[in-house]
Design a protein around this motif. Structure first.
Motif: not given
Length: 444
Positions: A166, A273-274, A289-292, A294-295
């Motif tokens: 990030r 996840t996607e 995605s940003t959330d993925v 980060v995970l």
């Protein structure tokens, strides 16, 4: 050549050893940012630039091949010029690789990404060699701890690397770069600082000083001994020692299992996840995605923390309980880890737990195995044998990462983990039999 004190001055080897461990540890901390970023972002960049999931393991595979190819030349350079020249050469090559990763993301060139990964592999080879540099001057009863401290020092940088996704995206945007290129700006700076620190601080060179001390206390080596610089001789030295053979098996199997599972975990989490990438033309980017991201970064950070954070504990156990029990502990943890991650593949939390256990198992097996290997061969063969070990370690990682994509495509993430479980179980059995033989020989 190594700069030495004036003739007639007296060096305290243990004082030099303490300074050496400090310098190596700090350099490992700085250079660890590069490996952490590569592990977390590499598979995503490979899919993005190639347009195919089949190439997900390409960056890890190329890095490990680069490390394997560089291990013996860097060991040879260390034998001739000392540890400092070898380590600095590897880190400068890795810095060039980090810069090329940025170039590859800007140009969208997959071949440039692979070239960058190969150069980053030289940094991996240098970081592996640094753990052996920590024991050049170490007392026998402290070898495990000295080696482990240097391995542990990479923790902060390597754990920070995946979590720079990030902040790296912000830096990338500020510099007009693609978001996934951002973490490698940090990698470039860390590798440059690590190389500078080693160039200035690793004086006197620990390997050259150790050789000088040996030459003062032992007869001059024969011409035949001075010719011990070939791969064949290194393999012969390992084959001649059952303990060295077991140590090498423990090291390469642990690294192969770790590389195979770890390299496919970012892609597995993205697919989990996607969903699968469908309808994506070859060569077109699919941005997670940003959330993925980060995970993925968090999971790989936990894995790297498992690899390095408890290294001092593993080193202490290696010195206190013996090399073989810790090797067995390591492969037992690897076996448990891949079962947890494989059967818990649908739950990101269980995958993360499995990756942490995998890192702990790698740490135990690598530290105990490397310590056992270093003391199981003649001192004159040690650097060469270490180079052979790192070459085969890198090759095992390349095979594991290279075939992991095919295995995962065929039998899924769970099947990949079960294949790693089979390897760990075999090594655990071999080590257990060796331990039982050793107990019978030492029994009154």
């Amino acid at each position: 050549m190594d700069s030495s004190p004036a003739h007639g001055s007296v060096l305290d080897p243990q004082r030099v050893q303490r300074r050496t461990v400090w310098v190596l540890s700090t350099a490992q901390l700085l250079s660890g940012v590069g490996s952490g970023a590569s592990l977390s972002v590499g598979s995503l960049l490979a899919v993005q630039l190639s347009g195919s999931n089949a190439w997900a393991g390409a960056v890890t595979t190329t890095m490990t091949l680069g490390a394997a190819a560089a291990a013996l030349p860097l060991a040879g350079l260390a034998g001739r010029r000392g540890r400092r020249g070898s380590l600095v050469t590897g880190l400068l090559a890795a810095m060039a690789g980090a810069l090329l990763v940025i170039v590859s993301t800007v140009t969208g060139s997959f071949p440039v990404l692979l070239l960058a990964a190969a150069l980053l592999g030289l940094g991996t080879a240098a970081n592996l060699q640094a753990r052996f540099a920590a024991v050049d001057l170490a007392a026998p009863e402290r070898r495990g701890r000295a080696l482990a401290i240097v391995v542990w020092a990479v923790t902060i940088g390597a754990v920070a690397g995946p979590n720079l996704i990030r902040p790296g995206a912000l830096v990338g945007r500020a510099l007009g770069l693609p978001e996934l290129a951002g973490p490698f700006v940090f990698s470039t700076a860390g590798l440059a600082l690590a190389a500078l620190l080693l160039l200035i601080g690793l004086r006197p060179d620990p390997l050259l000083l150790a050789a000088r001390l040996r030459s003062e206390s032992q007869p001059t080596p024969t011409a035949a001994a001075r010719r011990r610089n070939s791969l064949r001789h290194g393999l012969d030295a390992i084959r001649a020692s059952p303990r060295a053979r077991l140590a090498l098996l423990a090291i390469i199997s642990a690294h192969g299992c770790m590389a195979a599972v770890m390299s496919m975990t970012p892609l597995h989490l993205q697919l989990l996840t996607e969903g699968p990438l469908t309808g994506m033309p070859a060569g077109h980017a699919h941005a997670a995605s940003t959330d993925v991201l980060v995970l993925i970064g968090f999971t790989i950070s936990l894995h790297i923390a498992g690899m390095y954070a408890l290294s001092p504990v593993m080193g202490w156990l290696t010195d206190k309980t013996g090399r073989l029990p810790v090797i067995l502990l390591g492969h037992g943890l690897i076996l448990l880890s891949v079962l947890v991650a494989g059967f818990g593949q649908a739950e990101p939390v269980l995958v993360a737990v499995g990756l942490v256990l995998l890192g702990l198992g790698w740490s135990a097996a690598t530290i105990a195995g490397s310590t056992l290997l270093a003391e199981s061969v003649h001192a004159g063969d040690r650097v060469l044998v270490q180079g052979v070990s790192d070459t085969m370690m890198g090759a095992a990682g390349a095979v594991g990462a290279g075939f992991s994509g095919l295995v995962m495509s065929g039998v899924g993430y769970q099947g990949l983990n079960l294949a790693a479980a089979a390897v760990a179980a075999v090594v655990f059995t071999v080590g257990s039999l060796a331990a039982m033989r050793a107990r019978r020989l030492t029994a009154p």
